[in-house]
Design a protein around this motif. Structure first.
Motif, PDB file in Angstrom:
ATOM      1  N   LEU A  53     -22.861   7.482  -0.353  1.00  0.00           N
ATOM      2  CA  LEU A  53     -22.727   6.079  -0.777  1.00  0.00           C
ATOM      3  C   LEU A  53     -21.259   5.670  -0.900  1.00  0.00           C
ATOM      4  O   LEU A  53     -20.881   4.591  -0.449  1.00  0.00           O
ATOM      5  N   LEU A  54     -20.453   6.534  -1.503  1.00  0.00           N
ATOM      6  CA  LEU A  54     -19.030   6.236  -1.645  1.00  0.00           C
ATOM      7  C   LEU A  54     -18.379   6.070  -0.276  1.00  0.00           C
ATOM      8  O   LEU A  54     -17.591   5.149  -0.061  1.00  0.00           O
ATOM      9  N   THR A  55     -18.739   6.920   0.672  1.00  0.00           N
ATOM     10  CA  THR A  55     -18.170   6.847   2.016  1.00  0.00           C
ATOM     11  C   THR A  55     -18.556   5.544   2.703  1.00  0.00           C
ATOM     12  O   THR A  55     -17.715   4.883   3.315  1.00  0.00           O
ATOM     13  N   SER A  60     -16.756   0.326   4.409  1.00  0.00           N
ATOM     14  CA  SER A  60     -17.053  -1.098   4.584  1.00  0.00           C
ATOM     15  C   SER A  60     -15.960  -1.964   3.959  1.00  0.00           C
ATOM     16  O   SER A  60     -15.775  -3.106   4.362  1.00  0.00           O
ATOM     17  N   CYS A  61     -15.218  -1.424   2.997  1.00  0.00           N
ATOM     18  CA  CYS A  61     -14.127  -2.165   2.362  1.00  0.00           C
ATOM     19  C   CYS A  61     -12.790  -1.954   3.073  1.00  0.00           C
ATOM     20  O   CYS A  61     -11.929  -2.826   3.057  1.00  0.00           O
ATOM     21  N   THR A  62     -12.611  -0.778   3.648  1.00  0.00           N
ATOM     22  CA  THR A  62     -11.351  -0.416   4.300  1.00  0.00           C
ATOM     23  C   THR A  62     -11.667   0.165   5.663  1.00  0.00           C
ATOM     24  O   THR A  62     -12.320   1.195   5.746  1.00  0.00           O
ATOM     25  N   PRO A  63     -11.240  -0.465   6.733  1.00  0.00           N
ATOM     26  CA  PRO A  63     -11.532   0.089   8.060  1.00  0.00           C
ATOM     27  C   PRO A  63     -10.957   1.498   8.205  1.00  0.00           C
ATOM     28  O   PRO A  63      -9.799   1.741   7.865  1.00  0.00           O
ATOM     29  N   ALA A  64     -11.783   2.411   8.701  1.00  0.00           N
ATOM     30  CA  ALA A  64     -11.345   3.794   8.873  1.00  0.00           C
ATOM     31  C   ALA A  64     -10.567   3.987  10.169  1.00  0.00           C
ATOM     32  O   ALA A  64      -9.844   4.964  10.319  1.00  0.00           O
ATOM     33  N   MET A  73      -1.216   5.418  14.291  1.00  0.00           N
ATOM     34  CA  MET A  73      -1.462   4.512  13.178  1.00  0.00           C
ATOM     35  C   MET A  73      -2.910   4.038  13.119  1.00  0.00           C
ATOM     36  O   MET A  73      -3.261   3.227  12.276  1.00  0.00           O
ATOM     37  N   ALA A  74      -3.753   4.554  14.000  1.00  0.00           N
ATOM     38  CA  ALA A  74      -5.115   4.049  14.101  1.00  0.00           C
ATOM     39  C   ALA A  74      -6.028   4.546  12.982  1.00  0.00           C
ATOM     40  O   ALA A  74      -6.919   3.835  12.544  1.00  0.00           O
ATOM     41  N   ASP A  75      -5.814   5.783  12.504  1.00  0.00           N
ATOM     42  CA  ASP A  75      -6.646   6.314  11.428  1.00  0.00           C
ATOM     43  C   ASP A  75      -6.271   5.684  10.099  1.00  0.00           C
ATOM     44  O   ASP A  75      -5.110   5.710   9.697  1.00  0.00           O
ATOM     45  N   TRP A  76      -7.249   5.131   9.408  1.00  0.00           N
ATOM     46  CA  TRP A  76      -7.070   4.508   8.101  1.00  0.00           C
ATOM     47  C   TRP A  76      -5.822   3.626   8.066  1.00  0.00           C
ATOM     48  O   TRP A  76      -4.886   3.882   7.309  1.00  0.00           O
ATOM     49  N   PRO A  77      -5.792   2.577   8.872  1.00  0.00           N
ATOM     50  CA  PRO A  77      -4.585   1.752   8.973  1.00  0.00           C
ATOM     51  C   PRO A  77      -4.177   1.081   7.670  1.00  0.00           C
ATOM     52  O   PRO A  77      -3.000   0.790   7.470  1.00  0.00           O
ATOM     53  N   GLY A  78      -5.092   0.865   6.758  1.00  0.00           N
ATOM     54  CA  GLY A  78      -4.744   0.211   5.502  1.00  0.00           C
ATOM     55  C   GLY A  78      -4.543   1.161   4.341  1.00  0.00           C
ATOM     56  O   GLY A  78      -4.335   0.733   3.208  1.00  0.00           O
ATOM     57  N   PHE A  79      -4.590   2.459   4.605  1.00  0.00           N
ATOM     58  CA  PHE A  79      -4.526   3.449   3.520  1.00  0.00           C
ATOM     59  C   PHE A  79      -3.261   3.321   2.690  1.00  0.00           C
ATOM     60  O   PHE A  79      -3.286   3.418   1.470  1.00  0.00           O
ATOM     61  N   GLY A  81      -1.402   0.739   2.253  1.00  0.00           N
ATOM     62  CA  GLY A  81      -1.109  -0.647   1.901  1.00  0.00           C
ATOM     63  C   GLY A  81      -1.047  -0.864   0.401  1.00  0.00           C
ATOM     64  O   GLY A  81      -0.808   0.056  -0.390  1.00  0.00           O
ATOM     65  N   SER A  82      -1.308  -2.082  -0.016  1.00  0.00           N
ATOM     66  CA  SER A  82      -1.176  -2.448  -1.430  1.00  0.00           C
ATOM     67  C   SER A  82      -2.212  -1.752  -2.313  1.00  0.00           C
ATOM     68  O   SER A  82      -1.995  -1.609  -3.515  1.00  0.00           O
ATOM     69  N   MET A  83      -3.314  -1.305  -1.719  1.00  0.00           N
ATOM     70  CA  MET A  83      -4.358  -0.620  -2.491  1.00  0.00           C
ATOM     71  C   MET A  83      -4.199   0.900  -2.441  1.00  0.00           C
ATOM     72  O   MET A  83      -5.148   1.640  -2.695  1.00  0.00           O
ATOM     73  N   TYR A  84      -3.012   1.366  -2.133  1.00  0.00           N
ATOM     74  CA  TYR A  84      -2.759   2.800  -1.982  1.00  0.00           C
ATOM     75  C   TYR A  84      -3.256   3.642  -3.162  1.00  0.00           C
ATOM     76  O   TYR A  84      -3.959   4.637  -2.960  1.00  0.00           O
ATOM     77  N   PRO A  85      -2.942   3.276  -4.420  1.00  0.00           N
ATOM     78  CA  PRO A  85      -3.432   4.104  -5.541  1.00  0.00           C
ATOM     79  C   PRO A  85      -4.954   4.194  -5.587  1.00  0.00           C
ATOM     80  O   PRO A  85      -5.508   5.259  -5.872  1.00  0.00           O
ATOM     81  N   VAL A  86      -5.631   3.108  -5.274  1.00  0.00           N
ATOM     82  CA  VAL A  86      -7.094   3.124  -5.255  1.00  0.00           C
ATOM     83  C   VAL A  86      -7.596   4.009  -4.108  1.00  0.00           C
ATOM     84  O   VAL A  86      -8.541   4.780  -4.273  1.00  0.00           O
ATOM     85  N   GLN A  87      -6.937   3.916  -2.958  1.00  0.00           N
ATOM     86  CA  GLN A  87      -7.316   4.753  -1.810  1.00  0.00           C
ATOM     87  C   GLN A  87      -7.207   6.233  -2.170  1.00  0.00           C
ATOM     88  O   GLN A  87      -8.080   7.031  -1.823  1.00  0.00           O
ATOM     89  N   VAL A  88      -6.124   6.609  -2.844  1.00  0.00           N
ATOM     90  CA  VAL A  88      -5.927   8.008  -3.235  1.00  0.00           C
ATOM     91  C   VAL A  88      -7.031   8.448  -4.189  1.00  0.00           C
ATOM     92  O   VAL A  88      -7.624   9.520  -4.021  1.00  0.00           O
TER      93      VAL A  88
END
Length: 180
Positions: A53-55, A60-64, A73-79, A81-88
């Motif tokens: 479910l988390l995946t 769906s929120c962040t393109p993989a 740069m194609a893998d997790w292009p927004g990783f 970005g501004s939501m970096y701490p949440v991504q981690v």
């Protein structure tokens, strides 16, 4: 931008390593991790469903993957970005859930897992044409061969290329341990 992304990915992996080395290597944390991997079937099932479910939510929120971006740069292009701490945090939560779901695994998973460092570092530089391999497998053998290829090819990569690269990475440590 490519340079900063590359440096950012390396800083992230270094941060993961340093976090694990300084915080997860403590006896109390090790005892907790051992309890997690020895969890019963119900807890492991809950962890597996939570991981899935988390995946789905995360992707769906962040393109993989961005096929229009440069390959590096194609893998997790927004990783980064501004939501970096949440991504981690989501990444680490996914790892914890997967660890709990798999548990102690079996001898094959432990063998492949023993090459994860070499595989992770190596795959950034020696990439297989995995998408093309999967497309060819689906054409030749349908969904059965596709699923088999999806599982077997990464395993073979980890046990061959990943294992060799890990031995090379750990060579200075191995040599210094023998010299002591």
């Amino acid at each position: 931008h490519q340079f900063f992304y590359s440096v950012g990915a390396k800083v992230y992996f270094a941060g993961c390593y340093l976090f694990a080395y300084h915080y997860l290597a403590k006896d109390s944390v090790t005892a907790y991790l051992l309890r997690a991997v020895r969890a019963g079937p119900l807890i492991r099932l809950i962890a597996a469903v939570s991981f899935a479910l988390l995946t789905v939510i995360w992707q769906s929120c962040t393109p993989a993957f961005d096929p229009k971006a440069a390959p590096e740069m194609a893998d997790w292009p927004g990783f980064l970005g501004s939501m970096y701490p949440v991504q981690v945090l989501v990444d680490w939560l996914a790892i914890a859930l997967l660890l709990t779901a798999v548990g102690q695994g079996n001898s094959l998973l432990r063998l492949v897992g023993g090459t994860i460092l070499g595989s992770m570092v190596c795959h950034m530089y020696l990439q297989l044409p995995f998408v093309e391999i999967l497309i060819e497998a689906s054409i030749l053998g349908g969904s059965r061969l596709l699923v088999l290829t999806f599982i077997v090819v990464p395993g073979i990569y980890a046990l061959s290329v990943g294992r060799i690269f890990q031995a090379i990475l750990l060579l200075p440590v191995t040599l210094s341990a023998k010299a002591s």
